[in-house]
Design a protein around this motif. Structure first.
Motif, mmCIF file in Angstrom:
data_model
loop_
_atom_site.group_PDB
_atom_site.id
_atom_site.type_symbol
_atom_site.label_atom_id
_atom_site.label_comp_id
_atom_site.label_asym_id
_atom_site.label_seq_id
_atom_site.Cartn_x
_atom_site.Cartn_y
_atom_site.Cartn_z
ATOM 1 N N PHE A 171 0.830 -1.208 0.000
ATOM 2 C CA PHE A 171 0.000 0.000 0.000
ATOM 3 C C PHE A 171 0.865 1.259 0.000
ATOM 4 N N ALA A 172 1.962 1.243 0.750
ATOM 5 C CA ALA A 172 2.860 2.404 0.774
ATOM 6 C C ALA A 172 3.486 2.638 -0.599
ATOM 7 N N SER A 173 3.872 1.573 -1.249
ATOM 8 C CA SER A 173 4.446 1.708 -2.588
ATOM 9 C C SER A 173 3.393 2.174 -3.587
ATOM 10 N N TYR A 174 2.170 1.704 -3.420
ATOM 11 C CA TYR A 174 1.087 2.157 -4.302
ATOM 12 C C TYR A 174 0.843 3.658 -4.128
ATOM 13 N N ARG A 175 0.880 4.141 -2.899
ATOM 14 C CA ARG A 175 0.658 5.569 -2.659
ATOM 15 C C ARG A 175 1.724 6.428 -3.339
ATOM 16 N N PHE A 220 -1.843 -1.917 -5.981
ATOM 17 C CA PHE A 220 -3.071 -1.825 -5.183
ATOM 18 C C PHE A 220 -3.740 -3.193 -5.054
ATOM 19 N N TRP A 221 -3.862 -3.902 -6.181
ATOM 20 C CA TRP A 221 -4.534 -5.205 -6.137
ATOM 21 C C TRP A 221 -3.723 -6.219 -5.344
ATOM 22 N N ALA A 256 -3.977 -7.974 2.206
ATOM 23 C CA ALA A 256 -4.830 -7.545 3.320
ATOM 24 C C ALA A 256 -5.882 -8.609 3.632
ATOM 25 N N VAL A 257 -6.458 -9.179 2.586
ATOM 26 C CA VAL A 257 -7.451 -10.239 2.802
ATOM 27 C C VAL A 257 -6.768 -11.509 3.315
ATOM 28 N N LEU A 311 -6.090 -12.047 -9.059
ATOM 29 C CA LEU A 311 -6.382 -12.467 -10.427
ATOM 30 C C LEU A 311 -7.001 -11.333 -11.232
ATOM 31 N N TYR A 312 -7.922 -10.602 -10.628
ATOM 32 C CA TYR A 312 -8.517 -9.452 -11.300
ATOM 33 C C TYR A 312 -7.447 -8.423 -11.647
ATOM 34 N N GLY A 313 -6.578 -8.146 -10.703
ATOM 35 C CA GLY A 313 -5.517 -7.182 -10.946
ATOM 36 C C GLY A 313 -4.577 -7.620 -12.056
ATOM 37 N N LEU A 314 -4.279 -8.898 -12.099
ATOM 38 C CA LEU A 314 -3.374 -9.398 -13.129
ATOM 39 C C LEU A 314 -4.017 -9.407 -14.511
#
Length: 86
Positions: free
Chosen positions: A21-25, A33-34, A40-41, A78-81
């Motif tokens: 998350f930090a890298s995404y920000r 993000f994905w 997280a899950v 999978l959605y992110g990929l």
């Protein structure tokens, strides 16, 4: 010994999620993000494992919830990929 391993797995997932998350920000790359959402899950999944095996070993069966969170984590990644293009 199992409690220690379960806890370390949960802390590792939490650390990976926080770092992603930090890298995404900083970069705003959607795949980060994905991946962070997936970890997280997975952290929630590991928390459910601790609750199922250590806290409530005979009273409550959390296996269906653990399976659902594992499926959700895999589907997020999978959605992110598949759908995120760069």
């Amino acid at each position: 010994m199992g409690e220690l391993i379960y806890t370390l797995c949960m802390l590792t997932s939490l650390t990976c999620a926080a770092l992603l998350f930090a890298s995404y920000r900083r970069t705003r790359h959607r795949l980060l993000f994905w991946s962070a959402a997936c970890f997280a899950v997975m952290t929630i999944n590991n928390l459910l494992l601790i609750l199922d095996k250590v806290v409530f070993p005979t009273e409550v069966d959390l296996m269906p919830w653990r399976l659902l969170t594992a499926l959700a984590a895999c589907l997020l990644l999978l959605y992110g990929l598949i759908y995120e293009k760069e």
